[in-house]
Design a protein around this motif. Structure first.
Motif, PDB file in Angstrom:
ATOM      1  N   UNK A   1      -6.211  15.186  -9.636  1.00 42.73           N
ATOM      2  CA  UNK A   1      -5.169  15.546 -10.605  1.00 42.73           C
ATOM      3  C   UNK A   1      -4.009  14.558 -10.567  1.00 42.73           C
ATOM      4  N   UNK A   2      -3.568  14.256  -9.345  1.00 46.56           N
ATOM      5  CA  UNK A   2      -2.400  13.377  -9.198  1.00 46.56           C
ATOM      6  C   UNK A   2      -2.746  11.964  -9.677  1.00 46.56           C
ATOM      7  N   UNK A   3      -3.943  11.488  -9.329  1.00 47.70           N
ATOM      8  CA  UNK A   3      -4.336  10.132  -9.722  1.00 47.70           C
ATOM      9  C   UNK A   3      -4.523  10.020 -11.237  1.00 47.70           C
ATOM     10  N   UNK A   4      -5.037  11.077 -11.851  1.00 46.15           N
ATOM     11  CA  UNK A   4      -5.225  11.065 -13.312  1.00 46.15           C
ATOM     12  C   UNK A   4      -3.856  10.909 -13.987  1.00 46.15           C
ATOM     13  N   UNK A   5      -2.883  11.684 -13.501  1.00 48.55           N
ATOM     14  CA  UNK A   5      -1.529  11.605 -14.056  1.00 48.55           C
ATOM     15  C   UNK A   5      -0.962  10.193 -13.827  1.00 48.55           C
ATOM     16  N   UNK A   6      -1.175   9.660 -12.620  1.00 46.48           N
ATOM     17  CA  UNK A   6      -0.646   8.327 -12.291  1.00 46.48           C
ATOM     18  C   UNK A   6      -1.223   7.274 -13.230  1.00 46.48           C
ATOM     19  N   UNK A   7      -2.541   7.331 -13.437  1.00 41.69           N
ATOM     20  CA  UNK A   7      -3.186   6.315 -14.284  1.00 41.69           C
ATOM     21  C   UNK A   7      -2.686   6.426 -15.720  1.00 41.69           C
ATOM     22  N   UNK A   8      -2.466   7.662 -16.187  1.00 35.92           N
ATOM     23  CA  UNK A   8      -2.045   7.859 -17.586  1.00 35.92           C
ATOM     24  C   UNK A   8      -0.566   7.527 -17.806  1.00 35.92           C
ATOM     25  N   UNK A   9       0.248   7.709 -16.764  1.00 32.71           N
ATOM     26  CA  UNK A   9       1.695   7.612 -16.983  1.00 32.71           C
ATOM     27  C   UNK A   9       2.390   6.488 -16.221  1.00 32.71           C
ATOM     28  N   UNK A  10       1.767   5.976 -15.173  1.00 32.08           N
ATOM     29  CA  UNK A  10       2.457   4.976 -14.349  1.00 32.08           C
ATOM     30  C   UNK A  10       1.548   3.803 -14.014  1.00 32.08           C
ATOM     31  N   UNK A  11       0.968   3.230 -15.039  1.00 35.65           N
ATOM     32  CA  UNK A  11       0.076   2.091 -14.838  1.00 35.65           C
ATOM     33  C   UNK A  11       0.804   0.769 -15.037  1.00 35.65           C
ATOM     34  N   UNK A  12       0.254  -0.279 -14.485  1.00 35.58           N
ATOM     35  CA  UNK A  12       0.707  -1.654 -14.742  1.00 35.58           C
ATOM     36  C   UNK A  12      -0.435  -2.561 -14.284  1.00 35.58           C
ATOM     37  N   UNK A  13      -0.406  -3.818 -14.765  1.00 39.75           N
ATOM     38  CA  UNK A  13      -1.505  -4.736 -14.438  1.00 39.75           C
ATOM     39  C   UNK A  13      -1.674  -4.937 -12.928  1.00 39.75           C
ATOM     40  N   UNK A  14      -0.563  -4.876 -12.205  1.00 38.85           N
ATOM     41  CA  UNK A  14      -0.660  -5.161 -10.764  1.00 38.85           C
ATOM     42  C   UNK A  14      -0.720  -3.893  -9.910  1.00 38.85           C
ATOM     43  N   UNK A  15      -0.998  -2.737 -10.554  1.00 43.07           N
ATOM     44  CA  UNK A  15      -1.155  -1.493  -9.776  1.00 43.07           C
ATOM     45  C   UNK A  15      -2.616  -1.050  -9.835  1.00 43.07           C
ATOM     46  N   UNK A  16      -3.201  -0.728  -8.684  1.00 41.05           N
ATOM     47  CA  UNK A  16      -4.508  -0.051  -8.712  1.00 41.05           C
ATOM     48  C   UNK A  16      -4.390   1.272  -7.965  1.00 41.05           C
ATOM     49  N   UNK A  17      -5.056   2.264  -8.519  1.00 36.70           N
ATOM     50  CA  UNK A  17      -5.077   3.588  -7.889  1.00 36.70           C
ATOM     51  C   UNK A  17      -6.486   3.869  -7.392  1.00 36.70           C
ATOM     52  N   UNK A  18      -6.568   4.455  -6.210  1.00 41.47           N
ATOM     53  CA  UNK A  18      -7.891   4.717  -5.623  1.00 41.47           C
ATOM     54  C   UNK A  18      -7.876   6.083  -4.964  1.00 41.47           C
ATOM     55  N   UNK A  19      -8.967   6.811  -5.180  1.00 45.08           N
ATOM     56  CA  UNK A  19      -9.066   8.111  -4.516  1.00 45.08           C
ATOM     57  C   UNK A  19      -9.526   7.897  -3.084  1.00 45.08           C
ATOM     58  N   UNK A  20      -8.688   8.248  -2.162  1.00 41.19           N
ATOM     59  CA  UNK A  20      -9.008   8.056  -0.747  1.00 41.19           C
ATOM     60  C   UNK A  20      -8.100   8.948   0.088  1.00 41.19           C
ATOM     61  N   UNK A  21      -8.623   9.540   1.128  1.00 43.34           N
ATOM     62  CA  UNK A  21      -7.793  10.321   2.045  1.00 43.34           C
ATOM     63  C   UNK A  21      -7.100   9.376   3.016  1.00 43.34           C
TER      64      UNK A  21
ATOM     65  N   UNK B   1       0.873  -1.181   0.000  1.00 41.15           N
ATOM     66  CA  UNK B   1       0.000   0.000   0.000  1.00 41.15           C
ATOM     67  C   UNK B   1       0.908   1.229   0.000  1.00 41.15           C
ATOM     68  N   UNK B   2       0.732   2.120  -0.996  1.00 39.71           N
ATOM     69  CA  UNK B   2       1.504   3.365  -1.046  1.00 39.71           C
ATOM     70  C   UNK B   2       0.549   4.521  -0.723  1.00 39.71           C
ATOM     71  N   UNK B   3       0.755   5.132   0.409  1.00 36.63           N
ATOM     72  CA  UNK B   3      -0.156   6.198   0.889  1.00 36.63           C
ATOM     73  C   UNK B   3       0.286   7.547   0.318  1.00 36.63           C
ATOM     74  N   UNK B   4      -0.643   8.229  -0.360  1.00 36.95           N
ATOM     75  CA  UNK B   4      -0.284   9.502  -1.003  1.00 36.95           C
ATOM     76  C   UNK B   4       0.601   9.245  -2.202  1.00 36.95           C
ATOM     77  N   UNK B   5       0.151   8.355  -3.069  1.00 39.68           N
ATOM     78  CA  UNK B   5       0.974   7.865  -4.196  1.00 39.68           C
ATOM     79  C   UNK B   5       1.259   8.950  -5.232  1.00 39.68           C
ATOM     80  N   UNK B   6       0.500  10.047  -5.193  1.00 40.27           N
ATOM     81  CA  UNK B   6       0.751  11.145  -6.123  1.00 40.27           C
ATOM     82  C   UNK B   6       0.672  10.696  -7.568  1.00 40.27           C
ATOM     83  N   UNK B   7       1.702  11.018  -8.342  1.00 47.08           N
ATOM     84  CA  UNK B   7       1.706  10.733  -9.776  1.00 47.08           C
ATOM     85  C   UNK B   7       2.137   9.304 -10.092  1.00 47.08           C
ATOM     86  N   UNK B   8       2.324   8.497  -9.064  1.00 51.61           N
ATOM     87  CA  UNK B   8       2.514   7.069  -9.267  1.00 51.61           C
ATOM     88  C   UNK B   8       3.931   6.616  -9.593  1.00 51.61           C
TER      89      UNK B   8
END
Ligand SMILES: C[S@@+](CC[C@H](N)C(=O)[O-])C[C@H]1O[C@@H](n2cnc3c(N)ncnc32)[C@H](O)[C@@H]1O
Length: 249
Positions: free
Chosen positions: A77-97, A48-55
């Motif tokens: 904003x940060x999650x959108x960048x992460x999904x577009x630029x730092x994706x992989x099959x075993x990575x999931x990004x979630x909006x959460x505080x 779990x990466x907390x505050x993953x930012x741009x991934x």
């Protein structure tokens, strides 16, 4: 409890993105090499990466053999960048505080966080939640701004300088006054929380962690000489502090 989401302020986001994407920046040249060197072997690990930012870190952990990486962040904003630029099959990004991580219904081998805990008001409570989300013997590796840096309240320059602007030494003021700091950083009214080194360590101990390693940031003389405008101040004080902890004795 307030949850600042400054990274969805367009002016702040653009300024952060510009800095983060420069070839020479504090994240890639200082923070990343240190945190990567403190990680355990990632093969087969649920992270779990907390505050993953741009991934960037999530992608690095995936490339280093992690079984899965869940990156959470409060900023669209940060999650959108992460999904577009730092994706992989075993990575999931979630909006959460990070204040809400107790709602995650799985346990992790490793929890990481890079430069995010400056924004948490209840640091002690967050450490307890992280401890709960770890498997037995799980590791917790994180960086945050060094208390010597977060102590700054914006009233005076961070450095005492020569007439030509060269940094002579770092100024330290109100270190023992913990709590919210509102300063100008890219935008007016940037908020972060200052706490002392002892407060950080005692929160980790109280949550039940065993401390394995603590590091303070530094960079080589070569880099300081090559980029004096960027890294000149690093001779006077550490910008970041790092901890590796373990759940269990
Ligand atoms: C300095 S950036 C670091 C991003 C990334 N960890 C890295 O090292 O590049 C801080 C991140 O923390 C996130 N953040 C701030 N407050 C948060 C909160 N309450 N919950 C979750 N994420 C938060 C921001 O949106 C931003 O992406």
């Amino acid at each position: 409890m307030s949850k600042q989401n400054i990274y969805d302020n367009e002016v702040f986001f653009e300024s952060f993105k510009d800095n983060r994407s420069k070839d020479v920046n504090f994240n890639d040249c200082i923070e990343t090499p240190i945190i990567l060197s403190m990680l355990p072997d990632l093969h087969g690990k649920k992270i779990l990466d907390i505050g993953c930012g741009m991934g960037q870190h999530a992608k690095q952990y995936s490339d280093m053999g992690a079984e899965s990486v869940l990156g959470i962040d409060i900023s669209e904003n940060m999650l959108k960048y992460a999904k577009e630029n730092n994706s992989a099959d075993n990575i999931s990004y979630k909006r959460m505080a990070m204040e809400d991580i107790e709602t995650i219904d799985q346990k992790f081998d490793l929890i990481t966080s890079s430069l995010v805990f400056d924004y948490i008001e209840d640091f002690e409570g967050l450490m307890v939640k992280i401890h709960t989300l770890l498997k037995e013997e799980g590791k917790f590796v994180f960086s945050m701004s060094h208390p010597i840096a977060t102590s700054w309240d914006g009233v005076y320059d961070r450095y005492t300088r020569t007439e030509t602007g060269e940094r002579l030494y770092a100024n330290l003021r109100n270190y023992n006054k913990e709590g919210l700091r509102k300063v100008k950083w890219a935008v007016d009214g940037y908020e972060c929380y200052h706490r002392t080194v002892a407060t950080i360590i005692n929160a980790l101990i109280k949550a039940g962690f065993t401390l394995e390693e603590c590091r303070e940031s530094n960079i080589s003389d070569d880099m300081r000489e090559k980029y004096p405008d960027v890294f000149g101040g690093t001779i006077h004080r550490p910008d970041f502090i790092f901890f590796r902890c373990r759940k269990g004795k």
